[in-house]
Structures are given as structure tokens and as C-alpha cells.
Design a protein around this motif. Structure first.
Motif, PDB file in Angstrom:
ATOM      1  N   LEU A 181      -5.765   5.331  -6.484  1.00 55.04           N
ATOM      2  CA  LEU A 181      -7.146   5.143  -5.903  1.00 55.04           C
ATOM      3  C   LEU A 181      -7.840   6.170  -5.213  1.00 55.04           C
ATOM      4  O   LEU A 181      -8.913   6.280  -5.170  1.00 55.04           O
ATOM      5  N   ARG A 205      -1.839   3.584  -5.030  1.00 55.22           N
ATOM      6  CA  ARG A 205      -2.585   3.826  -3.832  1.00 55.22           C
ATOM      7  C   ARG A 205      -2.941   5.272  -4.188  1.00 55.22           C
ATOM      8  O   ARG A 205      -4.147   5.738  -3.957  1.00 55.22           O
ATOM      9  N   GLU A 262     -11.351   0.318  -8.608  1.00 56.61           N
ATOM     10  CA  GLU A 262     -10.943   0.268  -7.371  1.00 56.61           C
ATOM     11  C   GLU A 262     -10.312  -1.033  -6.842  1.00 56.61           C
ATOM     12  O   GLU A 262      -9.241  -1.160  -6.263  1.00 56.61           O
ATOM     13  N   ASN A 263     -10.907  -2.068  -7.183  1.00 52.94           N
ATOM     14  CA  ASN A 263     -10.390  -3.632  -7.039  1.00 52.94           C
ATOM     15  C   ASN A 263      -9.088  -3.724  -7.447  1.00 52.94           C
ATOM     16  O   ASN A 263      -8.122  -4.388  -6.764  1.00 52.94           O
ATOM     17  N   THR A 269      -6.125  -1.946  -6.010  1.00 60.88           N
ATOM     18  CA  THR A 269      -6.020  -2.401  -4.548  1.00 60.88           C
ATOM     19  C   THR A 269      -4.922  -3.528  -4.745  1.00 60.88           C
ATOM     20  O   THR A 269      -3.921  -3.987  -3.938  1.00 60.88           O
ATOM     21  N   TYR A 278       0.842  -1.096   0.157  1.00 66.10           N
ATOM     22  CA  TYR A 278       0.034   0.008   0.204  1.00 66.10           C
ATOM     23  C   TYR A 278       0.762   1.428   0.061  1.00 66.10           C
ATOM     24  O   TYR A 278       0.450   2.095   0.408  1.00 66.10           O
TER      25      TYR A 278
END
Length: 949
Positions: free
Chosen positions: A373, A370, A443-444, A447, A8
Motif C-alpha cells: 500500500l 501495508r 488501496e481499499n 487496507t 497494520y
């Protein structure tokens, strides 16, 4: 320090609160209401009760602190660097000299016995702020006063029979003189840095030059500045002056329209000259009872459109004198259908992620994924047409097909292509997906992306092949390719070699390292420009990355090169800086498929263009994407003698907004003409001239080498001094060095350019660092460029009582007066900020008192002070808050009328600490001798010798 990668990005557990992740959460909102007067008075009273810290104890004995006088110079033109004594280390308040150019009536009058513009003089108490950087041009025709004035103003707008429209006056029929020339002696009345904050010499136009008495009829300097605000009527006079005639154009003054609103003409009634295609503006002349208008560029008479006085939406007549385009020099037209070659393109971002070992191990992949996102809500998408695409790059290409949210079994699939010579596009329609319809899937994907490559050991980068594939993918639509790379492209198309050779640095062969190593990058960039594809490079390598070659991609496509040497997400400061800048980059409103053209009065011609774009024809600059944080320079030639009292130069930017609307931003600048050399010199703008020569010097460095670029700058400033001495100072010098007071900073600015990291003679500057600096020197907006060339130095330990607090009237944080960049300004117990807009240094003197260290850093002993890249702790005391406020305000771009995503790193430097860090900070002290560069006194001595030959 390094941290294990959890996929992340290496965000610190708690972000330091004083370093807001997004700059728009910083201090001093310009739109904030001013504090309640009683509250301000109470704050002042409370502040008065607080115990004064004796940080500058020594300064008060002799009055020699950094701020003893503004700039620390002797009053009355004493010797350079002699501190002026004053009560408590501050000078006694005196009457402020009349602001340069504030009273046009005084021009031409006998100069009174007062300090000429810019001489070092103390400001009155409480008046430490620099003057407002921009005010409406003093040349805008003032409205007559009183009821009679109002009546005459109204009658001037009358369109009834016999109404007389003002005619332009010939030069000899002027109402009054232009700017007064104030010669000054550069050796005995040295330059003071605060002069760089003054507005340019005012533009003084003949009365009634514009059709309305609007104060906004002429272009503000924050949008367009001319190197000279009085234009010679002949080419030979311009040549004789040795001054350049050029425009510095910055069409946008903020990253978002809300921060800098411009009047918008919504009715799609656009009146243009039939012959030269100029847009109607405040300087045209109406004829034939207002039915026709004469073009102020080519003199052709045109019909006024019937709808000009009619509001179709409301079905009623309107007062044309209220129309924006007759009252405002800067307007934006909503363009009708005929201004579109095709339907407005959507906003498209294609991200090319470097997923090689270098990018994964430094945390670049995790941090960038990140940040995207977290920024999905900030990406402009008002028309819900914005599309995103993603390609991962190592020694192969990895395409990602992102399903729509409505697909029940929708999983993002990865397709790997190893053929780099002719990479094919699998299912192209699923590679660029609408942000609105695929939000959850995107978004998925973002991630999971870092996990996919967490164990990647590949050191390959086929970024050239990825760029070709990306171009093929988005060229039918156009858009932005965003490259995030931590390694040298070493396989496939545009393959680059490691060519950095330390033995070449500082030699004549160094210039070869600043030129592109592969023709692919320029030819591919031109191809991209034709297909409305713009490229932005975010480069992070700790090794050689060949910025010189890669920067060609943004240079010809209207993009930018962002360089983060030695970046590592394990350092919170690195992660926060990049995340903040990248998020602001993604949120910025950009123009799409844009072109820029400059038109001018007959006799003037646009001859050369500088900036990041592709010159499609002799006078048309093409921008696949039009950024909000760059400026452009256009050189103007005088082809025919100018016969009018004023000339006009009009810049038009045709573009599609992020919301799919075709717009034209028009900026009209009117300048007086003159036959007098003294007028030209008195109206010269030292900051615009420096901007022009910074672009010239970069061009010269890339074509002829660094020595040639430095020689160009030295010979130019010498030539100007010689011309002034010969033509306007009567040939005598009397031991001094005569120059106009409005150009007094020019030698210091040119010295700053010659000693700048992009141009200075040194064997210690890696070519990537130099190339990145050259990119900034040729794109930064003027206020940021001035600070990049001549950084800001503030003394904090003895700053005035109001510094670091909001001004009661403007709510803006008050900065201490800036000091000239010389170590003579430093005292050993002092605390200083040096800020060039890209990097901030907080300098702690070797004898700093313990209480100062406790209040600012929370440590009592200098040895405990953590030096290097860092941030200021948030402590609960008055002085810490003020220091943080000054550091934050120093990087406030909005207040200067520019857009920028840059969040400078802060380095804490101990005078008796890390030698290399100290040396780096000292290279910003332009007036000192450093590396192989001369001091300001040596420079002025050299210039005097050359001028007296």
C-alpha cells in the motif's frame, strides 16, 4: 516481545530515525555537492577543539590498538599479527607505494626497491580511505598530449581518401610489456584485507586498439570482469596455468537507471555483423574510406548503414566519431520493431499471500499488505500499463476481483476455490487489474486484507497449487509472481514434508537436505520460464520451510530467494527491515522477457553459465524478468589458437524496460593475448577468480555434497600454488610460500568460502539457513560477495580523526581502515563493527570504558546494554554520530557500484554477554579457529605442506 495485531503490521510507534525506512535516505548522497571549503575548514577547526575521548587509553601506551598499522600488521613484512608501534597508536606517515598497476610504463622495468603491491604499509595521514573501487581501465589508449596530439587524434578520425585506420597488432608486435609479475612470500608478507578494495590488474592493450581515444572504450570492471586480464593464445597454455578463464557479468550497477546512467543510442540505427551478429563497438576497424567496417569478432567486412552518419530527427549529418557505440564499451540501444516477437509486455505483479495462522500471527500478512500500500507510488508505472493481482493462500485459494475506480458499486469480491487439483480461474479479466485505473480499489482492498483473515486458524498451505493457478493467470502476458510465505507447502501440488533431521547435519547425508524434495519445483519453474513468468520467494518461517526445494523456483526464472528466519513484526527491527527491503524490491526497475548472450573473438567459446536463469540453448540464457542486483558467471573455452593481439568478448542483454521500450544493453570487453605464463599470473584477478569458484562450489555442493565442494576449493588453491612454484618460482620455496602479489588474498578468500555458513563443516547449521546462504553465494554481485565471504571489520574506539565524517572532496563518509578477521586485532576495551553485508555486529569489549558506553549507547553500565538485534540510539554527541555514520556507510551499496535491497540487521554483542550471540559473531572471524575449521596460520601451514610434497 510481541504486540497485538491491529491489522497494520507491527510498526513501532516511532521509527528510529537513524534507521531510515528507505536506504536512499541514508548518509552521504553521492550526488550531493561538496561542502563549501570555508565550511569544511570551520568544521575541521571545531572538530579539533573537541575534547578527545580516552576510549583507547591503553592503546596509546603501547601503540597496539586495532589500528596501530593498517591491518594491524608489522611493517616491512614482519611476523603476522605483531603490532607495529607508532606515535599515538598510529604509524608515522610515509610515502605510499605506487598503486599496483597505476603506471603501465613501469611494467617490465626492473622492480625498484619498493614494497610490491598490497604489502602492509601505512597510508599517509588523511589517506585512510580505500582506493576508488573502480577507475577507467589503465589499458584504455591515452590520447596523445598537446596540440600535436590533438591534431593527430583528429587526423586519425578522418574519413577522407587515404585515411589509415589502425590495424590490430599481432602479439609479437606489442608496444610494451603486460603487467609485471611481483612474487611475494605468503608466510612472511601476509595478506592485508585492504587489498580486496584495489581494482583488478589493469588491462593493457596495444596502442590504437580502439577507433576513438575515448577513456570509456573498454568495459569497466563494475560491469564485466575477467578472471585473467591477459588471455593465453592456446588452450594448452591455459590448461598449464591452472587458472580459470571466465567472465563475471553484472549488467546493471544500480536498482534505478538514474543512479547509474548508461549512454543510450536513440536513433534505432543498429549496425551488426552479418555473420556473427556482434554489435558495432569501439574495437572494430573501418575500411574503404569509412564505408565498411571489419568485425573484431569474426573478421567479416560489413557495410556501414547509410543512416550511421545522419540524424533523421534533425535532418542533418552527424559526426560518427561522436556516436556512443564507438566511444563507450557499455551502451544501450533502443531496439526497432524487428526485435519484438509481440508487443512489449506490461509490468505485472501477482502477489501470493500466505494467510495461514503462522503468517497472520507473526504479522506477515499485515506488514506485507501495508508495505505494498505504501509503495504503490514507487512501483514502476510510467507507461500506465502496470497490472497487479492478489491471491490469498491457506488450505484453499482465495481470489480477489478488484473493480475499477469508475464502478459505482465497486467492491472487491473474494472467491474461494477448494479444488486444488484443477483450480479454475474465475473471471480472469478482473483478477489482474491496471494499477492506474483501480488505484482507489486496490488501496481499499490492501487496507482491509489483514482484517479478512485476522481470526484464521488454518495451518494449511497449498502454495504449489496457488503457483499453478497464478501461472495460468499471468502466462498470457508474463510477469512476476511474488510469494510471501511463512509456512511449509503441506497440501496440494508440490506438497512438502518436514524432512529436517538434526542427526544428519554435519554428516555425508546432509547434502540430501540441500536438494529438492519434489521434482515439481524444477519442472514447474522451467514451464514458467517458457511463458515469461518469474518467481520471487520471500520466506519467513520460524519452523522448517524447505528453502532447498522452494529456491528452485527463482533459480530457473531469474528471481531471488529472500530468507527471514524467525521473523516477527512485533520486533520493530524485523518490521522495518522487511518493509524497507520489500519496498525497494517493488520500486526496482527490472527488464522483462530478457535474454542474455555472450559473443567472442573467433577461437573462444562460452562453455558454461552460472546464475539464476534458464539455459534455453547452448549459449542463450533466458530471464522472464531481469533483476538489477545479481551477477552471472560465464566460463570461456579456447577452441582454436588465438592469432590477434587482442580478443573481445561482448555481452548483450535484450529486454523490455518497465516502460514498455525494447532495449539492448551491450558491454564490450577487450583483453590482450599472451604466450607467456608470467603475464597470465600477473594479470589474474583474485576477486573474479573467487566469484567463479563460489559458483562452482555451490554447484558441487548441490550435486556431490559439501565435503566435495570444500575439497574442490582446497585442491584448487593448492594446484595454483604448486603451478606457480614449479613454472614461475623456479621450484624453490626457501622456507616460504611464493605467489604473485596480485593473488595474495586468494588463500584467505578460499578459506573464507570453506568456512562460510553455506559450505562449512558443522552439525549446528539448519539446512534452511545453509540453502539460503548457497542462494546468495551464487547470485550476489562481486563487491557484496567478497564482503559476504570475507566480512569487514572496523575498529571504532580508536578510529582516525577523519573517519565517520564526510570527505571534503567527495562528500562520502570516510571509513576506518579495515582490519584482518582475527581476534588478535581485538583489545578488551575496544568497540568494533563486523559486517558481512547481510548482518552487522557491534562488538563491545568486556573492559569498554564507561564514557564510551555513555557516548555510543547512552548507558553508563555494561549490564544495562541491551544485546541482540537492535539499533543504535541517536544521541547528541560527536562520537555517536560518527559510529552511526560508519555503520550506515559500511552498508552503502551504491558507492560500490552495485544494486541491492538488503538492509543488514544490527546485533549488539557484549564480549561477556550472551554466549551464542558471541559465538555467531566469532564465526565471521575467518582467520580464527572456529567450529571444525582451521585458523589462517594452520591453513597456510597445510597449504605449504601440500605444495612442498
Amino acid at each position: 516481545m510481541s504486540a497485538p495485531h491491529d491489522g497494520y503490521g507491527q510498526y513501532p510507534p516511532q521509527q528510529p530515525a537513524e534507521q531510515a525506512p528507505y536506504p536512499d535516505q541514508g548518509y552521504a548522497d553521492p550526488n550531493a555537492a561538496a561542502p563549501h571549503p570555508d565550511a569544511a575548514a570551520q568544521h575541521a577547526a571545531d572538530h579539533g577543539k573537541k575534547k578527545k575521548r580516552a576510549y583507547a587509553a591503553g592503546a596509546f601506551d603501547v601503540g597496539a590498538g586495532g589500528n596501530a598499522a593498517i591491518g594491524g600488521q608489522a611493517q616491512g613484512g614482519g611476523q603476522f599479527g605483531a603490532p607495529a608501534p607508532g606515535y599515538g597508536g598510529y604509524p608515522q606517515p610515509e610515502a605510499q607505494p605506487a598503486a599496483y598497476g597505476a603506471q603501465p610504463a613501469a611494467y617490465g622495468a626492473e622492480p625498484q626497491q619498493q614494497q610490491p603491491y598490497g604489502m602492509a604499509q601505512p597510508a599517509p595521514v588523511g589517506g585512510y580511505q580505500a582506493p576508488e573501487p573502480y577507475y577507467p581501465a589503465a589499458g584504455a589508449p591515452p590520447a596523445p598530449g598537446g596540440v600535436a596530439g590533438l591534431a593527430s587524434g583528429m587526423s586519425g578520425m578522418n574519413l577522407g581518401p587515404g585515411a589509415q585506420q589502425p590495424q590490430q597488432l599481432p602479439p609479437q608486435a606489442r608496444a610494451g610489456p603486460l603487467n609485471q609479475l611481483y612474487p611475494t612470500d605468503l608466510l612472511n608478507q601476509p595478506f592485508n584485507v585492504s587489498e580486496l578494495d584495489l581494482p583488478p590488474p589493469p588491462i593493457i592493450l596495444p596502442p590504437n586498439s580502439s577507433v576513438t581515444p575515448s577513456p570509456d572504450a573498454n568495459c569497466l570492471p563494475k560491469y564485466v570482469r575477467s578472471t585473467i586480464n591477459a588471455v593465453p593464445t592456446t588452450h594448452s597454455l591455459l590448461k598449464k596455468s591452472k587458472l580459470p578463464l571466465a567472465l563475471v557479468i553484472q549488467p546493471y550497477a544500480a536498482l534505478h537507471d538514474l543512479d547509474d546512467p548508461v549512454p543510450v543510442v536513440q536513433d534505432q540505427v543498429i549496425s551488426r555483423c552479418r555473420r556473427c551478429r556482434s554489435y558495432i563497438n569501439p574495437f572494430v576497424t573501418f575500411l574503404d574510406h569509412g564505408h565498411r567496417w571489419r568485425c573484431n569478432m569474426c573478421n567479416l567486412t560489413n557495410d556501414v548503414p547509410q543512416a550511421f552518419d545522419w540524424d533523421a530527427a534533425a535532418q542533418k549529418t552527424v559526426d560518427r566519431w561522436q556516436r556512443h557505440e564507438l566511444n563507450h564499451a557499455v551502451v544501450e540501444f533502443v531496439a526497432p520493431q524487428e526485435y519484438m516477437v509481440r508487443p512489449p509486455q506490461p509490468l505485472v505483479y501477482l502477489f501470493l499471500f500466505d494467510v495461514s495462522y503462522a503468517a497472520v500471527s507473526t504479522g506477515l500478512l499485515a506488514t506485507s499488505a501495508r508495505t505494498i500500500l505504501d509503495s504503490l507510488n514507487r512501483i514502476p508505472n510510467a507507461d500506465r500499463r502496470t497490472r497487479l493481482g492478489f491471491i490469498a493462500v491457506d488450505s484453499s485459494l482465495h481470489y480477489f476481483s478488484v473493480p475499477k475506480d469508475t464502478d459505482e458499486n465497486g467492491e472487491t469480491s473474494m472467491l474461494v476455490v477448494s479444488d486444488l487439483d484443477e483450480p479454475f480461474l474465475p473471471v480472469p479479466q478482473e483478477l489482474l487489474v491496471p494499477l492506474t485505473e483501480c488505484r482507489n480499489s486496490i488501496e481499499n482492498f490492501l487496507t482491509k486484507l489483514p482484517e479478512m483473515f485476522a481470526n484464521n486458524q488454518s495451518n494449511g498451505s497449498c502454495m504449489g497449487s496457488a503457483l499453478r493457478a497464478g501461472h495460468k493467470l499471468i502466462s498470457p502476458l508474463g510477469g512476476k509472481i511474488v510469494v510471501l510465505s511463512a509456512s511449509l507447502p503441506n497440501v496440494g501440488y508440490g506438497k512438502l514434508e518436514m524432512r529436517e533431521d538434526k542427526k544428519l547435519l554435519g554428516t555425508t547425508k546432509e547434502s540430501g537436505l540441500l536438494q529438492t524434495a519434489s521434482s515439481f519445483y524444477k519442472s514447474f519453474a522451467v514451464e514458467c520460464s517458457k511463458n515469461q513468468v518469474s518467481i520471487d520467494m520471500f520466506l519467513f518461517s520460524s519452523q522448517y520451510q524447505d528453502v532447498a526445494s522452494l529456491s528452485n523456483l527463482p533459480r530457473y526464472t531469474g528471481g531471488q530467494t529472500w530468507f527471514y528466519p524467525g521473523w516477527n513484526a512485533g520486533r520493530p527491527e524485523d518490521a522495518i527491515k522487511f518493509a524497507s527491503e520489500f519496498s525497494d524490491f517493488l520500486s526496482s526497475e527490472i527488464g522483462l522477457e530478457a535474454v542474455l548472450r555472450v559473443r567472442a573473438t573467433t577461437g573462444l567459446r562460452m562453455s558454461t553459465f552460472y546464475g539464476n536463469f534458464f539455459n534455453r540453448s547452448s549459449d542463450l540464457c533466458a530471464f522472464p524478468a531481469f533483476p538489477r542486483d545479481q551477477c552471472y558467471v560465464v566460463e570461456v573455452a579456447i577452441d582454436e589458437n588465438l592469432t590477434k593481439g587482442i580478443v573481445c568478448l561482448q555481452t548483450a542483454v535484450l529486454h523490455t524496460t518497465c516502460n514498455g521500450e525494447r532495449r539492448i544493453r551491450v558491454m564490450t570487453l577487450a583483453l590482450p593475448t599472451t604466450t607467456n605464463l608470467a603475464d597470465i599470473y600477473a594479470s589474474a584477478d583474485q576477486c573474479a577468480i573467487t566469484t567463479y569458484y563460489s559458483h562452482k562450489a555451490v554447484e558441487r555442493a548441490l550435486s556431490n555434497g559439501l565435503d566435495s565442494a570444500r575439497d574442490l576449493l582446497q585442491s584448487k588453491v593448492t594446484e595454483l600454488l604448486q603451478t606457480f612454484r614449479k613454472e614461475l618460482a623456479g621450484g624453490s620455496m626457501g622456507g616460504g610460500l611464493q605467489f604473485p602479489s596480485n593473488l595474495r588474498g586468494l588463500p584467505a578468500l578460499f578459506l573464507g568460502l570453506i568456512k562460510h555458513v553455506g559450505l562449512r563443516k558443522s552439525a549446528q547449521i539448519p539446512s534452511d539457513l545453509r540453502s539460503a546462504a548457497l542462494c546468495l553465494l551464487s547470485t550476489l554481485p562481486l563487491p557484496l560477495l567478497m564482503q559476504y565471504i570475507y566480512p569487514r571489520l572496523y575498529s571504532l574506539h580508536d578510529m582516525p580523526d577523519n573517519a565517520g565524517y564526510p570527505d571534503p572532496e567527495t562528500s562520502q563518509i570516510v571509513l576506518p581502515p579495515p582490519l584482518n578477521l582475527s581476534s588478535e586485532r581485538f583489545v578488551p576495551y575496544g568497540l568494533y563493527i563486523i559486517d558481512d553485508g547481510q548482518t552487522q555486529f557491534l562488538w563491545v569489549g568486556r573492559d569498554a570504558v564507561p564514557q564510551l558506553l555513555v557516548d555510543v549507547f547512552g548507558v553508563a553500565d555494561r549490564a544495562q546494554l541491551r544485546v541482540g538485534k537492535g539499533s543504535l540510539p541517536e544521541l547528541d554527541n560527536d562520537f555517536n554520530e560518527r559510529v552511526r555514520a560508519v555503520a550506515q556507510k559500511s552498508r552503502d551499496h551504491k558507492a560500490r557500484g552495485v544494486g541491492s535491497i538488503i538492509v543488514p540487521h544490527l546485533y549488539i554483542v557484549r564480549e561477556d554477554g550472551e554466549p551464542s550471540l558471541k559465538l555467531w559473531a566469532q564465526t565471521l572471524l575467518v582467520e580464527d579457529r572456529a567450529d571444525q575449521g582451521m585458523s589462517y596460520q594452520q591453513w597456510m601451514g597445510t597449504l605449504r605442506e601440500k605444495v612442498s610434497i
